[in-house]
Design an enzyme around this catalytic site. Structure first.
Site, mmCIF file in Angstrom:
data_model
loop_
_atom_site.group_PDB
_atom_site.id
_atom_site.type_symbol
_atom_site.label_atom_id
_atom_site.label_comp_id
_atom_site.label_asym_id
_atom_site.label_seq_id
_atom_site.Cartn_x
_atom_site.Cartn_y
_atom_site.Cartn_z
ATOM 1 N N ASN A 23 0.806 -1.217 0.000
ATOM 2 C CA ASN A 23 0.000 0.000 0.000
ATOM 3 C C ASN A 23 0.842 1.271 0.000
ATOM 4 O OD1 ASN A 23 -2.226 -1.577 -0.178
ATOM 5 N ND2 ASN A 23 -2.785 -1.441 1.981
ATOM 6 N N CYS A 117 -10.619 -4.736 -4.067
ATOM 7 C CA CYS A 117 -11.371 -5.752 -3.335
ATOM 8 C C CYS A 117 -12.797 -5.291 -3.059
ATOM 9 C CB CYS A 117 -10.685 -6.068 -2.005
ATOM 10 S SG CYS A 117 -9.157 -7.000 -2.210
ATOM 11 N N ASP A 309 -7.115 -4.329 7.766
ATOM 12 C CA ASP A 309 -6.482 -5.340 6.904
ATOM 13 C C ASP A 309 -5.976 -6.542 7.689
ATOM 14 O OD1 ASP A 309 -4.992 -2.931 4.608
ATOM 15 O OD2 ASP A 309 -7.031 -3.711 4.810
ATOM 16 N N ARG A 401 -2.113 -10.838 -5.002
ATOM 17 C CA ARG A 401 -2.129 -9.395 -5.273
ATOM 18 C C ARG A 401 -1.260 -8.664 -4.249
ATOM 19 N NH1 ARG A 401 -8.004 -6.825 -5.944
ATOM 20 N NH2 ARG A 401 -6.625 -5.024 -6.041
#
Ligand code: EPZ
Length: 430
Positions: A23, A117, A309, A401
């Site tokens: 990220n 997502c 997350d 991913r």
């Protein structure tokens, strides 16, 4: 069947090295478009989302050279287009960063609306639009493409991000504001480590930004940005995922190449569950667990709270706790699609609103499962590792991913996990 076959019940042991933060890279790579000078980005994670982003830059005319060892030399002097509407753009949530970056470089952006997502509810970009509009951009959305234009130069503004301090909106507004005229103040800004890493990179490009890591970020616009070299920070969520896998299987693992401070929001909660997690050096922690946990309540919040997350991974461990626990997600209210899969393994979970109520069970049992998003897939891998028997997991393109060589890293820790028929990184349809 295409996916992973996991034979559970083996305590993980040994050491694992954490890769660069997905990220952070997702924001820093598009930021290179803001200068016509070359940039060198190091510790770039070899994951599908980043491979897609590098290809998007190449398609726009950038020279992107794999310099080996996770480093990329990126030269965007050849980028003359402000348009990015290829299908690749719809594979990523982070494609929206090109709006701020292209506005900053060209004063215009035509960018396909983002993908990413699906958590069962719309993932808005209204706060991105609010901030960019405040800076003087005119924004319209048509045929799946967001067009942002500005007459002349963007100008500074005071922007308050409504509700949850959005990571994406904070970063996107910063990308546009760094070359705007005057000063921009972002209030209720995101404080995540990857926001700070982006600001570190922008700073070495010549941007004038203060307050990163707090909820008020001040940006004094500069006329031009220059190139630079930057190493992406270690991935806080990858590290947290391996900590959860280690303690869930009753193992002991050293997690290397981390920033322990970034893990405190995760370690604190896992210690509350009964795990032993301690710093073994300035850049590593050791996670030691028994595989059984105390029942606790977990609430996912923006940093420095417990990360959303890591919410699915925590829920898996609480399935193996003694007593009833709750997991509440105050960031994504419906991020619970993985629950149905855990129930197939014998978990006892009920979701009401944004809270999962988990009654601990003695053990989970292997089952055929299907993942629906990146962190759900990571959680189901942990569940398979902790379960008795064999799990066949489909939907593994999701985990690839955001996690570098997850099968290789887990096998090196003693896990019995095999990839069958899974697509190679390069030909992955996200
Ligand atoms: C980033 O998503 C991350 N993705 C997510 O990681 C992470 O879960 C999330 O931040 C929160 O930390 C990337 O960085 C590529 P937000 P983002 O904007 O930017 C609402 C992963 O697994 N919101 O912080 O989309 C939104 O609906 C991924 O690595 C608005 O309402 O998250 C959500 O409820 C998943 N309007 C909340 O804010 C907006 O304009 C937080 O979203 C923007 C967001």
């Amino acid at each position: 069947m295409s996916g992973y076959i996991i034979r559970g019940g083996i305590p993980l042991s040994g050491s694992v090295t954490i890769s660069g933060a997905k990220n952070a890279a997702s924001a820093i790579i598009p930021a290179t478009i803001m200068t016509d000078e070359p940039c060198r980005i190091e510790n770039v994670p070899d994951v599908a989302d980043i491979a897609v982003y590098l290809n998007i830059l190449r398609r726009m005319g950038a020279e992107v050279r794999d310099a080996g060892g996770g480093a990329y030399e990126i030269d965007c002097s050849g980028v003359t287009t402000h348009t990015a509407t290829s299908d690749d753009m719809r594979k990523l949530r982070a494609s929206y960063y090109l709006i701020g970056a292209l506005l900053s470089r060209f004063g215009r952006a035509d960018v396909a609306m983002p993908g990413g997502c699906n958590f069962g509810a719309p993932r808005q970009i209204d706060q991105h639009i609010k901030g960019l509009t405040a800076l003087g951009a005119s924004i319209s959305i048509k045929n799946g493409v967001l067009t942002a234009t500005t007459d002349g130069r963007l100008h500074g503004a005071s922007i308050f991000i409504d509700g949850i301090p959005s990571v994406g909106a904070t970063a996107n507004i910063m990308l546009a504001a760094v070359t705007a005229s005057g000063t921009t103040i972002i209030e209720n800004a995101a404080r995540e480590p990857h926001i700070v890493d982006l600001v570190t990179f922008l700073g070495l490009m010549g941007a004038d930004i203060h307050g990163a890591g707090t909820d008020v970020i001040r940006i004094h616009g500069v006329d031009k940005l220059h190139g630079g070299t930057h190493a992406i920070i270690p991935d806080q969520i990858e590290a947290g995922t391996y900590i959860a896998a280690a303690v869930g299987t009753g193992g002991r693992v050293e997690i290397k190449n981390v920033i322990p401070k970034h893990l405190e929001c995760i370690s604190g909660k896992l210690r509350e569950m009964g795990a032993s997690i301690f710093e073994s050096s300035d850049t590593s922690v050791i996670a030691d667990g028994s595989g059984r946990f105390r029942n606790i309540d977990v609430t996912a919040m923006p940093y420095p709270g417990f990360p959303t997350d890591m919410q699915p991974q925590a829920a898996v461990l609480l399935c193996l706790a003694d007593g009833t626990s709750t997991v509440t997600d105050n960031v994504f209210a419906t991020r619970f699609q993985y629950i149905d899969e855990l129930v197939k393994m014998g978990a006892s979970i009920k979701v009401t609103g944004r809270t999962a109520i988990i009654n601990g069970v003695q053990s989970l049992t292997g089952a055929p499962l299907k993942a629906g998003d990146l962190r759900a897939c990571a959680a189901l891998v942990i569940a398979g590792l902790c379960a008795r028997g064999t799990t066949e997991l489909e939907g593994v393109r999701y985990i690839e991913r955001g996690y570098v060589d997850v099968v290789g890293k887990l096998r090196a820790l003693g896990a019995d996990i095999t990839s069958v028929g899974a697509p190679a990184l390069s030909d992955m349809a996200i």
